[in-house]
Write a protein that holds these residues in place. Structure first.
Motif: not given
Length: 343
Positions: A30-48
């Motif tokens: 669950k910890l790995i999943w939470d960090v993974s989702r936050a990481f990919h959301r951060y990538t999307a935010a930087r792309a925007q």
């Protein structure tokens, strides 16, 4: 001899330990999943954010073109005002994107469990290539996943523990037989001496004794207490069985939903990639046409808006695909397993 009562107690304890260990692994996943989702959301935010910066540069180019056309006498003040309005809107979008990146970055640090003031370098995977569609058979994926998920494994262990509790309750209704034996030997010796004599006398003795005790307990009357305990154990086992079935259904649903989301995201990313390529050419041509006096500002603005929407759609689809892949890994229990699900 107690008709399996002690063995059932040991089995229940073992299964409870297994459930606790599996739950610990589930917490890690669950910890790995939470960090993974936050990481990919951060990538999307930087792309925007990058898209917002490029959009601002494009709108400024249109504003300069509008001002140049007005200076040459082939433009109007209304076009200049509209171009400046587009620049102001792009600057506002850039400010909002910058704030969004900071917010998502703090969410990433929170998911990692580190200080919110920590500054770290985060790798950008916005250009990571994606497949056209997910591979693997969905039915086989679901079937194999139900054997790996920590929550399902923990629920199954709890069910086995509760079933062992039934065996323990049943053994309490039956007689118990106990046999105890002892075997011992006593040793003793003493010595007699007198200072007036030159000799001493010694004596030693030993005796062996043994004993055996056979005991039997038979439940006669307890006011229905043992029967009630058996019914309670059976109820707990039935509830554990229902919980296991519910978890299996929920797990299968999560996998199917994540798989469909991944498939949709990959298709959307492929379509958005083609749209971005076409919109880039259109927007560039519209800017050149307008700069050379052969096009209108509305056409150039519309082309820029279409390009902006296509880029945002591509970035969102890219992040959604990676988040969905992480969700599938989490739903299938493979985040801490060398055997990764199809991707």
């Amino acid at each position: 001899f107690d008709f399996g009562g002690r063995a059932a107690t040991v089995e229940a304890a073992n299964q409870a330990s297994i459930a606790a260990n599996v739950g610990f692994n589930g917490t890690h996943q669950k910890l790995i999943w939470d960090v993974s989702r936050a990481f990919h959301r951060y990538t999307a935010a930087r792309a925007q954010l990058a898209i917002a910066r490029q959009t601002l540069a494009n709108t400024k180019a249109l504003r300069e073109a509008a001002e140049a056309r007005l200076a040459r006498g082939i433009g109007t003040s209304i076009e200049v005002a509209q171009a400046r309005q587009q620049v102001a809107q792009a600057e506002l979008a850039l400010t909002q994107s910058t704030g969004s990146v900071r917010d998502v970055y703090r969410s990433l640090l929170e998911a990692m469990g580190v200080a919110p003031t920590l500054e770290i370098a985060v790798e950008d995977v916005g250009d990571r290539p994606l497949p056209k569609a997910p591979s693997g058979d969905l039915d086989r994926l679901v079937e194999a996943s139900l054997q790996r998920r920590p929550d399902v494994q923990a629920a199954f262990a709890r069910l086995k523990a509760d079933r062992a509790g039934i065996d323990k309750a049943r053994s309490d209704l039956l007689p118990k037989v106990g046999l105890t034996g002892t075997l011992a030997r006593d040793y003793g010796s003493y010595t007699l001496s007198d200072s007036r004599l030159s000799t001493t006398a010694q004596h030693s003795s030993g005796a062996t004794n043994a004993g055996m005790l056979l005991g039997v307990t038979i439940p006669v009357y307890d006011g229905g207490l043992r029967d009630a305990q058996l019914k309670a154990a059976e109820s707990r086992a039935a509830a554990a069985e229902q919980e296991l079935a519910k978890l299996q259904n929920e797990a299968a649903k999560e996998i199917v939903v994540a798989y469909d989301t991944l498939r949709t995201s990959l298709s959307a990313h492929a379509a958005a990639s083609e749209l971005v390529a076409a919109s880039t050419v259109t927007a560039k041509a519209a800017r050149e046409y307008y700069r050379n006096g052969m096009g209108s500002l509305s056409d150039a603005t519309a082309a820029e808006t279409a390009l902006l929407q296509a880029r945002i759609a591509k970035a969102k689809a890219h992040a959604d695909a990676l988040i969905s892949a992480s969700t599938i890994a989490f739903a299938t229990g493979t985040l801490t397993n060398r055997l990764s699900p199809p991707h």
